[in-house]
Design a protein around this motif. Structure first.
Motif, short mmCIF file in Angstrom:
data_model
loop_
_atom_site.label_atom_id
_atom_site.label_comp_id
_atom_site.label_asym_id
_atom_site.label_seq_id
_atom_site.Cartn_x
_atom_site.Cartn_y
_atom_site.Cartn_z
N LYS A 1 0.86 -1.18 0.00
CA LYS A 1 0.00 0.00 0.00
C LYS A 1 0.89 1.23 0.00
CE LYS A 1 -0.28 -0.67 4.98
NZ LYS A 1 -1.14 -1.00 6.13
N GLN B 1 3.33 4.22 -0.63
CA GLN B 1 4.48 4.42 -1.51
C GLN B 1 5.06 3.10 -2.00
OE1 GLN B 1 8.02 3.92 -0.99
NE2 GLN B 1 8.48 4.81 -3.00
N LYS C 1 3.35 0.54 -2.91
CA LYS C 1 2.53 0.20 -4.08
C LYS C 1 3.03 0.93 -5.32
CE LYS C 1 -2.20 0.68 -5.85
NZ LYS C 1 -1.89 1.72 -6.85
N ASN C 2 3.33 2.21 -5.17
CA ASN C 2 3.82 2.99 -6.32
C ASN C 2 5.16 2.45 -6.82
OD1 ASN C 2 1.58 4.66 -6.02
ND2 ASN C 2 2.68 6.15 -4.76
N ALA D 1 4.54 -0.83 -8.65
CA ALA D 1 3.88 -0.57 -9.93
C ALA D 1 4.89 -0.07 -10.96
CB ALA D 1 2.75 0.43 -9.74
N ASP D 2 5.78 0.83 -10.55
CA ASP D 2 6.81 1.33 -11.46
C ASP D 2 7.74 0.21 -11.91
OD1 ASP D 2 5.80 3.89 -11.28
OD2 ASP D 2 7.26 4.57 -9.76
N GLN E 1 10.02 4.70 2.79
CA GLN E 1 10.10 4.78 1.34
C GLN E 1 10.78 3.52 0.81
OE1 GLN E 1 8.79 7.83 -0.34
NE2 GLN E 1 7.95 7.64 1.73
#
Length: 211
Positions: free
Chosen positions: A90, A92, A94-95, A98-99, A135
């Motif tokens: 969930k 950051q 998750k981001n 995804a990247d 992070q």
């Protein structure tokens, strides 16, 4: 072991297990890596204090992705630890994942794909009473790429042990076979003869030797 209201995966329910332990990122630099053992699932987040469902201010449920990977980690206190770890993806993280998936060219996370997640640093807390924001960085190798680099166990033959054999030396003019054999038994002499033979081989045909 599941906590109250924690959602089990279909495989865990079928096999009677409580699910893999949660992957931990205690300090910056901590990494969890492994191949996905089952299809990721999406579930609603729950409050860590009482297990109640979490919602956004607009009333929509707060979701998270649950990813199970096979790692090399083992908990010495848990004799049943098989190395599987769950990541509750969930925010950051998750981001970052995804990247990584986009960069790999894969359509999404898939069984047998390899996911690596690293806790890189923390950002200051956004407000009083809040924790610093962890992070993450992530890498992903698609299942198809893993398959290309995994040899078929039925076709791989164990390599035969290699034994050192000294290179065969060419006969040296002026020496009998017995003299040559005796000379080669001395490491220093053998090295000198090999050097001379190499120099002679490098000379153009018909050229006078340099000695």
């Amino acid at each position: 072991m599941t906590t109250p209201h924690q959602q089990q995966s279909a495989d865990d329910f079928l096999m009677g297990g409580g699910g893999a332990p949660t992957g931990k990122f205690p300090t910056p630099g901590a990494t969890i890596t492994g191949r996905l053992t089952q299809k990721p699932t999406v579930e609603q987040q729950r409050d860590i204090k009482d297990g109640s469902l979490k919602f956004w201010k607009d009333g929509n449920p707060m979701k998270q992705l649950v990813v199970t990977v096979q790692t090399q980690e083992r908990d010495p206190q848990n004799v049943d630890d098989d190395g599987r770890r769950r990541l509750f993806v969930k925010g950051q993280m998750k981001n970052a994942i995804a990247d990584a998936v986009r960069a790999s060219g894969a359509p999404g996370l898939e069984v047998d794909g390899t996911l690596t997640v690293t806790f890189t640093h923390e950002l200051p807390a956004a407000g009083p009473g809040m924790s610093p924001a962890k992070q993450y960085a992530a890498q992903y190798v698609p299942a198809a790429t893993n398959a290309l680099h995994t040899p078929d166990p039925g076709t791989v033959q164990p390599a035969a042990p290699q034994q050192y054999a000294p290179p065969a030396a060419a006969a040296v003019p002026g020496l009998t076979p017995q003299q040559h054999q005796a000379a080669m038994a001395n490491p220093a002499t053998a090295a000198l003869l090999a050097q001379q033979q190499a120099a002679a081989a490098a000379q153009p045909a018909g050229a006078a030797p340099p000695f």
